[in-house]
Design a protein around this motif. Sequence first.
Motif, short mmCIF file in Angstrom:
data_model
loop_
_atom_site.label_atom_id
_atom_site.label_comp_id
_atom_site.label_asym_id
_atom_site.label_seq_id
_atom_site.Cartn_x
_atom_site.Cartn_y
_atom_site.Cartn_z
N ALA A 13 -5.62 9.91 -26.15
CA ALA A 13 -6.71 10.82 -25.78
C ALA A 13 -8.15 10.40 -26.43
N PHE A 14 -9.13 10.49 -25.87
CA PHE A 14 -10.49 10.44 -26.27
C PHE A 14 -10.90 11.71 -26.26
N GLY A 15 -11.52 12.24 -27.53
CA GLY A 15 -11.85 13.96 -27.45
C GLY A 15 -10.68 14.75 -26.84
N GLY A 16 -11.08 15.47 -25.82
CA GLY A 16 -10.11 16.20 -25.26
C GLY A 16 -9.35 15.43 -24.19
N LEU A 17 -10.00 14.41 -23.65
CA LEU A 17 -9.69 13.64 -22.44
C LEU A 17 -8.31 12.85 -22.52
N ARG A 18 -7.23 13.04 -21.97
CA ARG A 18 -6.18 12.28 -22.30
C ARG A 18 -6.15 11.25 -21.13
N VAL A 19 -6.28 10.04 -21.65
CA VAL A 19 -6.48 8.89 -20.77
C VAL A 19 -5.13 7.79 -20.53
N ILE A 20 -4.17 8.01 -21.49
CA ILE A 20 -2.91 7.41 -21.40
C ILE A 20 -1.92 8.58 -21.60
N GLY A 37 -4.89 -0.55 -10.22
CA GLY A 37 -5.30 1.02 -10.47
C GLY A 37 -6.67 1.20 -10.34
N PRO A 38 -6.90 2.44 -9.80
CA PRO A 38 -8.30 3.04 -9.67
C PRO A 38 -9.07 2.90 -10.79
N ASN A 39 -10.75 2.81 -10.75
CA ASN A 39 -11.45 2.81 -11.91
C ASN A 39 -11.20 3.98 -12.91
N GLY A 40 -11.11 3.84 -14.28
CA GLY A 40 -10.84 5.01 -15.09
C GLY A 40 -9.38 5.30 -15.28
N ALA A 41 -8.44 4.50 -14.60
CA ALA A 41 -6.96 4.76 -14.80
C ALA A 41 -6.33 4.72 -15.97
N GLY A 42 -7.22 3.68 -16.67
CA GLY A 42 -6.63 3.63 -18.10
C GLY A 42 -5.81 2.10 -18.41
N LYS A 43 -6.38 1.47 -17.52
CA LYS A 43 -5.98 -0.01 -17.73
C LYS A 43 -6.21 -0.92 -19.25
N SER A 44 -7.73 -0.88 -19.19
CA SER A 44 -8.31 -1.43 -20.31
C SER A 44 -7.97 -0.85 -21.67
N THR A 45 -7.88 0.64 -21.48
CA THR A 45 -7.21 1.48 -22.66
C THR A 45 -5.88 0.71 -23.01
N LEU A 46 -5.07 0.70 -22.14
CA LEU A 46 -3.60 0.20 -22.57
C LEU A 46 -3.71 -1.23 -23.05
N ASP A 177 -8.29 -9.46 -18.92
CA ASP A 177 -8.86 -8.21 -18.20
C ASP A 177 -10.01 -8.67 -17.46
N GLU A 178 -9.58 -8.54 -16.01
CA GLU A 178 -10.92 -8.79 -15.09
C GLU A 178 -11.71 -10.19 -15.30
N ILE A 179 -10.87 -11.17 -15.34
CA ILE A 179 -11.47 -12.35 -15.61
C ILE A 179 -12.20 -12.93 -14.21
N GLU A 210 -6.72 -6.71 -12.73
CA GLU A 210 -7.57 -7.42 -11.80
C GLU A 210 -7.80 -6.27 -10.52
N HIS A 211 -9.03 -6.36 -10.26
CA HIS A 211 -9.32 -5.61 -9.12
C HIS A 211 -9.03 -6.65 -7.93
N ASP A 212 -9.52 -8.06 -7.92
CA ASP A 212 -9.35 -8.82 -6.88
C ASP A 212 -7.76 -8.99 -6.31
N1 LIG Z 1 -13.58 4.34 -26.31
C1 LIG Z 1 -13.76 5.60 -25.44
N2 LIG Z 1 -14.15 6.60 -25.77
C2 LIG Z 1 -14.19 7.77 -25.03
N3 LIG Z 1 -13.49 7.75 -23.63
C3 LIG Z 1 -13.28 6.30 -23.26
C4 LIG Z 1 -13.12 5.25 -24.20
N4 LIG Z 1 -12.40 4.23 -23.65
C5 LIG Z 1 -12.19 4.67 -22.41
N5 LIG Z 1 -12.63 5.83 -22.27
C6 LIG Z 1 -12.45 6.77 -20.88
O1 LIG Z 1 -10.76 6.39 -20.48
C7 LIG Z 1 -10.73 6.32 -19.28
C8 LIG Z 1 -10.06 5.39 -18.87
O2 LIG Z 1 -10.97 4.13 -19.03
P1 LIG Z 1 -10.42 2.37 -19.11
O3 LIG Z 1 -11.70 1.77 -19.35
O4 LIG Z 1 -9.19 2.35 -19.84
O5 LIG Z 1 -10.24 2.28 -17.49
P2 LIG Z 1 -9.90 1.17 -16.53
O6 LIG Z 1 -8.54 1.65 -15.82
O7 LIG Z 1 -9.95 -0.09 -17.17
O8 LIG Z 1 -11.26 1.11 -15.29
P3 LIG Z 1 -11.97 -0.04 -14.63
O9 LIG Z 1 -11.12 -0.32 -13.55
O10 LIG Z 1 -13.18 0.70 -14.36
O11 LIG Z 1 -12.10 -0.98 -15.67
C9 LIG Z 1 -12.07 6.51 -18.49
O12 LIG Z 1 -12.44 7.93 -18.39
C10 LIG Z 1 -13.05 6.16 -19.70
O13 LIG Z 1 -14.33 6.80 -19.30
#
Ligand SMILES: Nc1ncnc2c1ncn2[C@@H]1O[C@H](COP(=O)(O)OP(=O)(O)OP(=O)(O)O)[C@@H](O)[C@H]1O
Length: 256
Positions: A13-20, A37-46, A177-179, A210-212
Amino acid sequence: MTPIIEVQQVNKAFGGLRVINDCSIQVAKGSITGMIGPNGAGKSTLFNLIAGALMPDSGRVLLEGEDITALSPDARFHKGLLRTFQIAHEFSHMSALENLMMVPPDQPGETLFTTWFKPGRVRAHDAEVRRRALEVIDFIGLYHVRNELAGNLSGGQKKLLELGRTMMTDAKVVLLDEIAAGVNRTLLGDLIGNIKRLNQEMGYTFLVIEHDMDMIAQLCDPVIVLAQGSVMMEGHIDDVQNNPEVIEAYFGGSAA
Ligand SMILES: Nc1ncnc2c1ncn2[C@@H]1O[C@H](COP(=O)(O)OP(=O)(O)OP(=O)(O)O)[C@@H](O)[C@H]1O
Ligand SMILES: [Mg+2]
């Protein structure tokens, strides 16, 4: 299936936001596994959790069965777990070949940016590193621009060079990641070809965000669909693209 990477019930989670959200995935050794996965799904975070740039709130990350959750990115790099890095600004003033030579096999990617970089001067390297760099630059098809400044290369050539840098190490798993973003079709073809060759000839495992969809279809099997921080489904791209739940989540209801 022998997993080379396992993510086990990871939460972040980031702050209160559960991302994974209680996310578990397995990446088979020798596979080129896709992640969409859609934008913001958490791929880059994973990815950051796997590479060690972020620590999970709970759950584990395993590499070849070993728990690496507590290891630093450098320690993971030494174990052969790599992500590509954009060519940093400072490196744009060095030639393509020198960029490869900055990645000696026993040097981790992130620290070398700080410890090996000396402004205005390229360190002397031994002949072995140079020989390897020449081999790599030939492999990635950039031999003809080996002496060009990295900053003068096209976007696609830079991506090839980033991929080349992973070859200067003994990589086992490479995270991409999205090369494909901003890379023209011709160079994208080269990039895809090189990823396949690294997979087949050198045994690299890839995890590719990848989005492509074209690139995913050409390269990846299986494909993992991430939505709201957990796995929605995993399978062959044809099954993924025809799954109504995926179409709804990922393509916003309109068939792709
Ligand atoms: N360091 C951070 N601090 C706070 N929120 C974050 C941080 N990194 C990511 N987030 C939030 O976590 C969520 C997932 O982000 P992430 O970048 O993992 O998504 P993504 O699947 O890679 O999206 P995209 O396809 O747009 O690259 C988003 O809501 C993003 O705003
Ligand atoms: Mg992302």
